[in-house]
Design a protein around this motif. Structure first.
Motif, PDB file in Angstrom:
ATOM      1  N   GLU A  76     179.959  34.468  44.406  1.00 25.91           N
ATOM      2  CA  GLU A  76     179.762  35.632  45.284  1.00 25.91           C
ATOM      3  C   GLU A  76     180.284  35.347  46.688  1.00 25.91           C
ATOM      4  N   HIS A  77     179.924  34.181  47.206  1.00 29.79           N
ATOM      5  CA  HIS A  77     180.364  33.807  48.553  1.00 29.79           C
ATOM      6  C   HIS A  77     181.890  33.694  48.607  1.00 29.79           C
ATOM      7  N   PHE A  78     182.480  33.106  47.582  1.00 28.30           N
ATOM      8  CA  PHE A  78     183.937  32.926  47.532  1.00 28.30           C
ATOM      9  C   PHE A  78     184.658  34.268  47.526  1.00 28.30           C
ATOM     10  N   LEU A  79     184.130  35.226  46.779  1.00 22.77           N
ATOM     11  CA  LEU A  79     184.781  36.533  46.651  1.00 22.77           C
ATOM     12  C   LEU A  79     184.270  37.549  47.665  1.00 22.77           C
ATOM     13  N   ASN A  80     183.236  37.170  48.430  1.00 22.76           N
ATOM     14  CA  ASN A  80     182.623  38.097  49.385  1.00 22.76           C
ATOM     15  C   ASN A  80     182.209  39.387  48.685  1.00 22.76           C
ATOM     16  N   ALA A  81     181.468  39.233  47.597  1.00 16.93           N
ATOM     17  CA  ALA A  81     181.039  40.366  46.781  1.00 16.93           C
ATOM     18  C   ALA A  81     179.653  40.093  46.228  1.00 16.93           C
ATOM     19  N   ARG A  82     178.968  41.150  45.815  1.00 12.35           N
ATOM     20  CA  ARG A  82     177.625  41.021  45.241  1.00 12.35           C
ATOM     21  C   ARG A  82     177.671  41.376  43.770  1.00 12.35           C
ATOM     22  N   PHE A  83     177.235  40.460  42.916  1.00 13.29           N
ATOM     23  CA  PHE A  83     177.139  40.767  41.491  1.00 13.29           C
ATOM     24  C   PHE A  83     176.032  39.981  40.789  1.00 13.29           C
ATOM     25  N   LEU A  84     175.349  39.086  41.490  1.00 18.25           N
ATOM     26  CA  LEU A  84     174.234  38.341  40.917  1.00 18.25           C
ATOM     27  C   LEU A  84     172.923  38.989  41.337  1.00 18.25           C
ATOM     28  N   TYR A  85     172.109  39.370  40.356  1.00 13.40           N
ATOM     29  CA  TYR A  85     170.828  40.009  40.643  1.00 13.40           C
ATOM     30  C   TYR A  85     169.728  39.254  39.905  1.00 13.40           C
ATOM     31  N   GLN A  86     168.933  38.525  40.671  1.00 11.45           N
ATOM     32  CA  GLN A  86     167.807  37.810  40.094  1.00 11.45           C
ATOM     33  C   GLN A  86     166.628  38.774  40.001  1.00 11.45           C
ATOM     34  N   LYS A  87     166.112  38.929  38.811  1.00 13.69           N
ATOM     35  CA  LYS A  87     165.077  39.928  38.569  1.00 13.69           C
ATOM     36  C   LYS A  87     164.181  39.434  37.444  1.00 13.69           C
ATOM     37  N   PRO A  88     162.866  39.578  37.574  1.00  9.79           N
ATOM     38  CA  PRO A  88     161.993  39.139  36.481  1.00  9.79           C
ATOM     39  C   PRO A  88     162.254  39.925  35.199  1.00  9.79           C
ATOM     40  N   ILE A  89     162.126  39.243  34.085  1.00 10.38           N
ATOM     41  CA  ILE A  89     162.131  39.896  32.778  1.00 10.38           C
ATOM     42  C   ILE A  89     160.698  39.884  32.260  1.00 10.38           C
ATOM     43  N   TYR A  90     160.231  41.053  31.840  1.00 10.07           N
ATOM     44  CA  TYR A  90     158.878  41.170  31.299  1.00 10.07           C
ATOM     45  C   TYR A  90     158.969  41.404  29.797  1.00 10.07           C
ATOM     46  N   ARG A  91     158.316  40.494  29.037  1.00  9.20           N
ATOM     47  CA  ARG A  91     158.329  40.561  27.582  1.00  9.20           C
ATOM     48  C   ARG A  91     156.904  40.799  27.083  1.00  9.20           C
ATOM     49  N   PRO A  92     156.560  42.025  26.705  1.00 13.80           N
ATOM     50  CA  PRO A  92     155.200  42.311  26.225  1.00 13.80           C
ATOM     51  C   PRO A  92     154.872  41.552  24.940  1.00 13.80           C
ATOM     52  N   GLU A 136     156.034  37.220  32.002  1.00 15.86           N
ATOM     53  CA  GLU A 136     156.981  37.550  33.062  1.00 15.86           C
ATOM     54  C   GLU A 136     157.762  36.280  33.410  1.00 15.86           C
ATOM     55  N   LEU A 137     159.079  36.358  33.356  1.00 12.13           N
ATOM     56  CA  LEU A 137     159.927  35.167  33.397  1.00 12.13           C
ATOM     57  C   LEU A 137     160.604  34.941  34.736  1.00 12.13           C
ATOM     58  N   ASN A 138     160.814  33.657  35.050  1.00 13.10           N
ATOM     59  CA  ASN A 138     161.650  33.220  36.172  1.00 13.10           C
ATOM     60  C   ASN A 138     163.061  32.927  35.669  1.00 13.10           C
ATOM     61  N   PHE A 139     163.964  32.590  36.597  1.00 12.49           N
ATOM     62  CA  PHE A 139     165.348  32.245  36.261  1.00 12.49           C
ATOM     63  C   PHE A 139     165.968  33.309  35.355  1.00 12.49           C
ATOM     64  N   SER A 140     165.701  34.560  35.667  1.00 17.75           N
ATOM     65  CA  SER A 140     166.190  35.656  34.844  1.00 17.75           C
ATOM     66  C   SER A 140     166.833  36.711  35.736  1.00 17.75           C
ATOM     67  N   GLY A 141     167.562  37.610  35.106  1.00 18.46           N
ATOM     68  CA  GLY A 141     168.233  38.674  35.838  1.00 18.46           C
ATOM     69  C   GLY A 141     169.517  39.066  35.142  1.00 18.46           C
ATOM     70  N   TYR A 142     170.489  39.525  35.933  1.00 17.12           N
ATOM     71  CA  TYR A 142     171.760  39.914  35.318  1.00 17.12           C
ATOM     72  C   TYR A 142     172.901  39.722  36.297  1.00 17.12           C
ATOM     73  N   VAL A 143     174.079  39.598  35.733  1.00 15.85           N
ATOM     74  CA  VAL A 143     175.319  39.544  36.493  1.00 15.85           C
ATOM     75  C   VAL A 143     176.079  40.834  36.230  1.00 15.85           C
ATOM     76  N   ASP A 144     176.455  41.521  37.290  1.00 15.13           N
ATOM     77  CA  ASP A 144     177.289  42.718  37.171  1.00 15.13           C
ATOM     78  C   ASP A 144     178.711  42.241  36.867  1.00 15.13           C
ATOM     79  N   ILE A 145     178.987  42.075  35.579  1.00 12.27           N
ATOM     80  CA  ILE A 145     180.250  41.452  35.169  1.00 12.27           C
ATOM     81  C   ILE A 145     181.448  42.298  35.569  1.00 12.27           C
TER      82      ILE A 145
END
Length: 350
Positions: A76-92, A136-145
């Motif tokens: 992200e820093h190299f490209l000066n763009a945002r695409f990494l989103y860290q977000k909890p995943i909830y698994r019932p 509810e999980l850590n180290f989770s989220g998505y990349v806007d590929i």
């Protein structure tokens, strides 16, 4: 033109590998047809340390997840763009038995860092059916590929490191000490073109197992606070929409969306999700999966200047930062590739 590595394909694999090589001072050129369909552009981009119906720890999770956060942040820093989103995943949880099982599992130090909270009662009952609570999980989220690929292509264009045309394999000549493609002479050529590697004569012998996946794009009537994942995922995007998926089809490997998959996804969504929503779109992609669900990395059994970095399937976002580093160490320093990913495990098929 003389370069070190010619990369075939600018999907996620080709982009990540070429970036890793550039970081190490290597000269690269990417060949990619911008009109070619790409599963990377429609993929959800989820990264998730606890997966599957049995909620098991992802293969190599302890190595993958701390590294991937740092890698995508650096890119992200190299490209000066945002695409990494860290977000909890909830698994019932689906039962008291599963809830009790995870109370015990949560005490395991190898799992604790991936668990943000173990909910014993409903935590998001306004949004989904979760009568037994959930994980509810850590180290989770998505990349806007799609954004990552667009910004990386713009970088390659500025630096004149991309040839935007279909790769013509018949114009590739492999020598003992180099490879020639049209006017480009390279130390080696690496196929990173997803399911299309299966159509190339040099790697068609590998046991790819293409899997079609379809995703719904919906607009919920209320903002979704976390990623929900149980049977299907509901992934809230920055634009207010959500991705809902995914299907798995090993028979129909066309790129066309189907009414059957749309109905399947809607049925699962309605059985899990409590909010009203509007369906905006439906998209399909072909995952470059493999017979044993492990990547394809390594050197052709005969043509030593021809390599492959491919076959990452549904977990490509999680696997590629780690394995691209291993692959660079193999290319540049001659270090051994991980056995599970090395294509020499299938040399008997050649």
């Amino acid at each position: 033109m003389n370069i070190d590595y010619l990369i075939v394909g600018q999907g996620l694999a080709g982009s990540i590998l070429s970036y890793q090589l550039l970081k190490r001072g290597k000269r690269i050129m990417v060949v990619d047809d911008p009109q070619l369909q790409s599963s990377s552009n429609v993929a959800a981009g989820l990264f998730n340390p606890i997966t599957g119906k049995k909620m098991v720890k992802t293969w190599l999770a302890d190595d993958l997840f701390p590294q991937l956060i740092n890698f995508y942040g650096e890119l992200e820093h190299f490209l000066n763009a945002r695409f990494l989103y860290q977000k909890p995943i909830y698994r019932p949880f689906t039962s008291f038995a599963e809830q009790n099982e995870w109370i015990a599992k949560s005490a395991d130090p190898t799992r604790q860092k991936f668990i943000q909270k173990n909910h014993h009662t409903s935590a998001y009952g306004d949004f989904v059916y979760d009568a037994f609570g959930g994980l509810e999980l850590n180290f989770s989220g998505y990349v806007d590929i799609a954004t990552l690929l667009k910004e990386y292509r713009a970088f390659l264009r500025r630096e004149q490191m991309i040839v935007e045309e279909a790769f013509e394999e018949e114009k590739l000549t492999i020598f003992d000490d180099s490879a020639q493609y049209k006017h480009i002479e390279a130390e080696a050529v690496v196929y990173c073109d997803g399911p299309f590697s299966e159509e190339k004569s040099h790697f068609s012998w590998l046991p790819f197992r293409r899997v079609k996946g379809e995703i719904l794009i919906i607009e919920p009537n209320e903002q979704i606070p976390v990623i929900f994942n149980r049977g299907i995922f509901i992934l809230p995007l920055e634009n207010g929409y959500c991705k809902v998926g995914s299907t798995y089809d090993w028979e129909d490997t066309s790129w066309d969306v189907t009414e059957k998959s749309g109905m399947e996804l809607k049925g699962k969504l309605d059985a899990f999700f409590k909010k009203t929503y509007k369906i905006i779109d439906q998209v399909a992609g072909i995952r470059p999966a493999t017979l044993d669900r492990r990547p394809f990395m390594g050197t052709h059994p005969v043509l030593k200047r021809l390599l492959i970095f491919n076959g990452f399937g549904t977990k490509g976002v999680s696997l590629m930062p780690y394995f691209s580093e291993k692959f660079c160490n193999f290319l540049i320093y001659g270090k051994e590739l991980p056995f599970e990913a090395n294509i020499n495990r299938y040399f008997s098929l050649y």
